[in-house]
Write a protein that holds these residues in place. Structure first.
Motif: not given
Length: 327
Positions: A31-43
């Motif tokens: 199952e494809e899931v697209s998750i947006v996150v902060f760029g590194p360095p970040s938690l």
């Protein structure tokens, strides 16, 4: 004249022919899931490379695409529904999104809160000394909002601080170049900075004592994975799988700090990798703590209360923002 095919070779070939269709089906079943996150360095960018490197998403039937954004872009694109799952979901932004009419829910916690203010300015010896001076910060993040709460608890008038807003990756650069009197940042940027500038000083925020007095607990749920309620309703069965992928990553990181540090650091220096390894072993500043939102709901409500007390949240977020569905 054709060479005879041995029985063993024939069996191997038959096994491969039988296996390949099964493999194709297994790939199709992801199952494809697209998750947006902060760029590194970040938690938010801490566990994703481990999940992908160790195949922990596919182990649970998922094919996760992690898409990096700056804090401001993250908030805009998650709230708009361009991305319906967010892996840098700070609790206060979840509460604020609901106040703005966006129906989202905090699925599970990844990290508890920790933040710091650092300085190389001899005139800044305590947190109160930042009044009337410049503070570089990623003001669009809730780490900054939580810092604001702790600063006020210490009697610091943050309205008398000139905040220079920058994206999370820029904070280390500000500290390295002494471009502000002080810099507010958190892990893993803090570890990256200290590895490069061991002489920089950290100002006391009195975090454990202040929070314990306020909440009766030292746990401060801070950043995790959230999703639009509409996505949860459509993909309820994927939520436990998503949790398991992150939980497996957290467990693997804790058990393999040096290997994990090498994956997370990427092209970083050897000093940075070593510092990350020590950060993982200690965990006091990292605060890695993967738990379902429903299991820390009381602590979550205290975080909401803190956000309300400094005017960040206009009202108390509803129970819908704390996921308590099937696990």
């Amino acid at each position: 004249m054709m060479k005879p095919v041995s029985i063993t070779s024939a069996l191997v070939a038959a096994s491969l022919m039988a296996l390949l269709p099964g493999q194709a089906l297994a790939q199709d079943a992801l199952e494809e899931v697209s998750i947006v996150v902060f760029g590194p360095p970040s938690l938010g960018a801490f566990l994703p490379p481990v999940i992908k490197a160790q195949g922990l998403d596919t182990r649970h039937g998922l094919d996760i695409s992690f898409v990096e954004r700056t804090p401001d872009a993250y908030t805009a694109q998650f709230n708009s529904g361009e991305f319906r799952v967010g892996g840098s979901a700070a609790l206060l932004t979840v509460g604020l999104a609901e106040a703005r009419g966006v129906q989202v829910s905090y699925l599970f916690n990844l990290f508890d809160f920790w933040g710091a203010v650092v300085t190389a300015n001899d005139a800044v010896q305590s947190l109160s000394d930042i009044e009337g001076r410049e503070l570089a910060a990623a003001a669009g993040t809730t780490n900054y909002v939580m810092f604001n709460w702790f600063a006020r608890e210490m009697g610091v008038d943050t309205s008398n601080v000139s905040v220079v807003n920058t994206a999370t990756p820029g904070l280390v650069g500000y500290a390295m170049a002494n471009r502000a009197d002080a810099i507010q940042l958190w892990e893993p940027a803090y570890t990256s900075l200290v590895a490069q500038r061991p002489d920089i000083r950290t100002l006391d925020l009195n975090i454990p004592e202040a929070w314990s007095a306020f909440a009766g607990s030292t746990n401060i749920p801070y950043l995790g994975v959230a999703a639009h309620v509409s996505w949860i309703e459509e993909n309820e069965a994927l939520v436990p799988r998503l949790y398991s992928a992150y939980k497996d990553a957290a467990d693997w990181v804790a058990a393999n700090p040096d290997e994990a540090a090498a994956i997370i650091a990427g092209q970083g220096t050897a000093e940075y990798r070593d510092s990350l390894g020590e950060l993982i072993r200690n965990n006091e500043r990292l605060g890695l703590n993967v738990q379902w939102a429903g299991d820390v709901d009381e602590e979550i409500r205290k975080v909401y209360e803190a956000g309300e007390s400094i005017g960040f949240l206009p009202s108390t977020p509803t129970d819908e923002t704390i996921y308590s569905g099937a696990r």
